[in-house]
Design a protein around this motif. Sequence first.
Motif, short mmCIF file in Angstrom:
data_model
loop_
_atom_site.label_atom_id
_atom_site.label_comp_id
_atom_site.label_asym_id
_atom_site.label_seq_id
_atom_site.Cartn_x
_atom_site.Cartn_y
_atom_site.Cartn_z
N ILE A 15 1.00 -1.25 -0.02
CA ILE A 15 -0.11 0.01 -0.06
C ILE A 15 0.97 1.22 0.06
CG2 ILE A 15 -1.79 1.44 1.26
CD1 ILE A 15 -2.89 -1.30 2.32
N GLY A 16 0.61 1.84 -1.02
CA GLY A 16 1.57 3.13 -1.16
C GLY A 16 2.56 3.14 -2.37
N ALA A 17 2.34 3.77 -3.14
CA ALA A 17 3.14 3.49 -4.56
C ALA A 17 4.05 4.87 -4.88
CB ALA A 17 2.34 3.14 -5.83
N GLY A 18 4.39 5.15 -3.73
CA GLY A 18 5.12 6.67 -4.01
C GLY A 18 6.82 6.27 -4.03
N ASN A 19 7.56 7.37 -3.87
CA ASN A 19 9.11 7.26 -3.90
C ASN A 19 9.71 6.04 -3.87
OD1 ASN A 19 11.70 8.96 -3.92
ND2 ASN A 19 10.21 10.25 -4.52
N ILE A 20 9.34 5.48 -2.55
CA ILE A 20 10.37 4.31 -1.93
C ILE A 20 9.66 2.97 -2.59
CG2 ILE A 20 9.02 4.01 0.28
CD1 ILE A 20 12.75 4.02 -0.45
N SER A 21 8.60 3.06 -3.02
CA SER A 21 8.24 1.73 -3.57
C SER A 21 9.10 1.00 -4.50
CB SER A 21 6.79 2.18 -4.11
OG SER A 21 6.54 2.71 -5.43
N GLY A 33 -6.88 0.38 -5.95
CA GLY A 33 -6.96 1.13 -4.60
C GLY A 33 -6.59 0.28 -3.42
N ILE A 34 -6.46 0.94 -2.36
CA ILE A 34 -6.02 0.39 -1.11
C ILE A 34 -7.06 -0.92 -0.82
CG2 ILE A 34 -5.80 0.49 1.38
CD1 ILE A 34 -5.13 3.48 0.65
N GLU A 35 -8.40 -0.83 -1.05
CA GLU A 35 -9.16 -1.93 -0.74
C GLU A 35 -8.83 -3.27 -1.49
OE1 GLU A 35 -11.70 -2.26 1.68
OE2 GLU A 35 -10.87 -0.31 2.31
N THR A 51 3.19 4.60 3.26
CA THR A 51 2.51 5.59 3.15
C THR A 51 3.16 6.69 4.05
OG1 THR A 51 1.00 4.82 5.12
CG2 THR A 51 0.32 4.38 3.10
N ILE A 52 2.75 7.85 4.04
CA ILE A 52 3.61 8.98 5.01
C ILE A 52 3.41 8.46 6.60
CG2 ILE A 52 3.55 10.71 3.19
CD1 ILE A 52 1.03 11.94 4.65
N PRO A 53 4.36 9.01 7.42
CA PRO A 53 4.32 8.63 8.45
C PRO A 53 3.03 8.99 9.31
CG PRO A 53 6.39 9.28 8.29
CD PRO A 53 5.72 9.65 6.78
N ALA A 54 2.52 10.06 8.99
CA ALA A 54 1.11 10.60 9.57
C ALA A 54 0.10 9.49 9.37
CB ALA A 54 0.70 11.96 9.12
N VAL A 55 -0.15 8.82 8.47
CA VAL A 55 -1.11 7.79 8.33
C VAL A 55 -0.67 6.36 8.52
CG1 VAL A 55 -2.40 9.19 7.26
CG2 VAL A 55 -1.05 7.61 5.88
N HIS A 56 0.86 6.25 9.06
CA HIS A 56 1.25 4.62 9.30
C HIS A 56 0.23 4.14 10.21
CE1 HIS A 56 5.75 5.42 8.00
NE2 HIS A 56 4.89 5.47 7.07
N PHE A 106 15.89 16.38 -3.16
CA PHE A 106 15.58 15.33 -4.11
C PHE A 106 14.20 14.53 -4.11
CE2 PHE A 106 15.84 12.64 -0.34
CZ PHE A 106 14.92 11.47 -0.62
N HIS A 107 13.35 14.94 -3.03
CA HIS A 107 12.05 14.63 -2.89
C HIS A 107 11.35 15.39 -3.46
CE1 HIS A 107 8.90 12.44 -1.55
NE2 HIS A 107 9.40 11.66 -0.82
N PRO A 108 10.23 15.00 -4.41
CA PRO A 108 9.26 15.86 -5.12
C PRO A 108 8.03 16.42 -4.29
CG PRO A 108 8.96 13.78 -5.78
CD PRO A 108 10.23 13.61 -5.03
N ALA A 146 6.99 17.95 2.18
CA ALA A 146 6.70 18.74 3.04
C ALA A 146 6.25 17.73 4.30
CB ALA A 146 5.24 19.45 2.81
N PHE A 147 5.95 16.58 3.98
CA PHE A 147 5.87 15.53 5.10
C PHE A 147 7.01 15.40 5.84
CE2 PHE A 147 7.14 12.05 2.11
CZ PHE A 147 7.79 11.27 2.98
N LEU A 148 8.16 15.68 5.26
CA LEU A 148 9.55 15.26 5.92
C LEU A 148 9.90 16.32 7.06
CD1 LEU A 148 11.53 13.81 2.82
CD2 LEU A 148 10.79 12.67 4.76
N LEU A 195 12.79 12.26 13.28
CA LEU A 195 11.93 11.15 13.02
C LEU A 195 12.03 10.40 11.85
CD1 LEU A 195 9.28 10.30 14.84
CD2 LEU A 195 10.68 12.31 15.66
N ASP A 196 12.51 11.27 10.73
CA ASP A 196 12.73 10.82 9.61
C ASP A 196 13.89 9.62 9.40
OD1 ASP A 196 12.22 10.25 6.58
OD2 ASP A 196 13.68 11.84 6.17
N MET A 197 15.25 10.30 9.86
CA MET A 197 16.61 9.60 9.72
C MET A 197 16.88 9.03 11.09
SD MET A 197 17.28 9.84 6.63
CE MET A 197 18.83 9.03 6.74
N GLY A 248 18.61 -5.26 -0.52
CA GLY A 248 18.26 -3.95 -0.09
C GLY A 248 16.85 -3.91 0.47
N ARG A 249 16.18 -2.83 0.53
CA ARG A 249 14.84 -2.83 1.20
C ARG A 249 13.96 -3.99 0.86
NH1 ARG A 249 15.44 2.35 3.87
NH2 ARG A 249 16.77 3.60 2.41
N GLY A 250 13.21 -4.45 1.89
CA GLY A 250 12.43 -5.75 1.82
C GLY A 250 13.07 -6.90 2.52
#
Length: 376
Positions: free
Chosen positions: A14-20, A60-62, A77-82, A165-167, A170-172, A181-183, A308-310
């Motif tokens: 869930i979450g197809a952003g930057n890190i996916s 979608g998420i469902e 997803t972003i930390p606020a909704v983890h 680097f991040h498009p 703001a969430f960071l 909290l990020d690093m 790597g991640r995973g």
Amino acid sequence: MTTSSSGAVGVGIIGAGNISDQYLTHLSSFPDVRVIAIGDLLEDRAKAQAEKYGVPHAGGIELVLNDPDVDIIVNLTIPAVHVEVSLAIIAAGKHVWTEKPIGIDREESQRLLTAADAAGLRVGVAPDTVLGPGVQTAKRAIARGDIGRPLFASTSFQWQGPEIFHPNPAFLYAKGGGPLLDMGPYYVSALVHVFGPVASVAALGLQGSPTRKVQVGELAGQEFPVEIPSTLSVLTEFERGGQAQSLYSTDSPLKRHGIVEVNGTEGTIVIPDPNYFGGSITITRPLTDVSVREQEIIQVPQEGVLTGRGLGLLDMARSIRDGRPHIATGEFGYHVLDTLLSIEEAAATHSFVTVESTLGEVGSLPADFDPLAATL
Ligand SMILES: NC(=O)C1=CN([C@@H]2O[C@H](COP(=O)(O)OP(=O)(O)OC[C@H]3O[C@@H](n4cnc5c(N)ncnc54)[C@H](OP(=O)(O)O)[C@@H]3O)[C@@H](O)[C@H]2O)C=CC1
Ligand SMILES: O=C1CO[C@H](CO)[C@@H](O)[C@@H]1O
């Protein structure tokens, strides 16, 4: 609850952003897991990633929550909704692997751990970089006594910030982000692997600027607020002995990060950047002949397969099948968050803050753990 008992474990994202991209790249190379579904609030974003990495289902998420072949869902997803997303994953009867931090406050993060326990499901928490050959080889060397008794560590993370680097950065800089909290999860996790749980922290913090600007991508030029301290100097005391001094800053034009050095009674070990899975590991010993000022730097050979991640999710998937604990547990993720929030509180009050949570022995990944082998 898990549906399959042999063969690759079904994974959803869930979450197809930057890190996916990083997750999809590595999970696709591990034979013991198979990414079956990917979902995003923006369905087209998920579909584009599915096409790029050959994931059979996207939407979608469902769609991910309801896929009967998915046993573990990765929350990118972003930390606020983890926690909100992780709770939905638990409610759907799936194990969770969540990106860091586990949540943005203690209460919601505890709620997640309680819900997972009640449902008999697992929570795994990033970073899994610290399970990579870099930190794990160094951890083994320290446990062997290669630097004697560990005394104190120095860590440093300073640069001008992720908006270069991040498009959508703001969430960071929002609550749940910032260099701490990020690093911080990378540095605190590495330190906890070496020294064990944190007892107390002290800190000073400052904010270089109340607003920042997006530097790259479609939103370039857009201003956003900074909600957190963007520089923190931290002192840490560990329960079982040992101390650390750490700098976290996105206010420095001078990039100097990934520094983790542990000083012991018989040597100093330099640990690779905990944001990566591997790197150079060296030990420096005290001079025995003080007339020779050249110090020998000993290279420690890195053990294990570099991926790597995973990796942490893979350890969790194999552990679920074997009925043993995984390493990057929800409790570990909670202790890291508790430490980071205690640092924020220490900076706000100019005082030492006791970290209330603790941990038992922190597991290690064996040197012969092979992510690229089919074992299930
Ligand atoms: N970027 C990096 O280098 C790294 C990031 N991480 C961690 O990975 C996580 C994601 O970061 P990153 O990929 O960079 O961030 P992005 O902003 O690129 O992606 C964030 C994702 O969260 C989704 N999202 C936002 N709000 C909600 C919501 N209310 N409900 C459900 N989904 C939501 C977004 O959906 P939508 O597509 O609709 O916007 C998007 O899929 C963070 O926890 C970060 O700390 C970890 C390692 C490295
Ligand atoms: O976790 C992360 C890894 O490194 C990036 C910076 O280089 C961060 O911004 C990101 O959230």
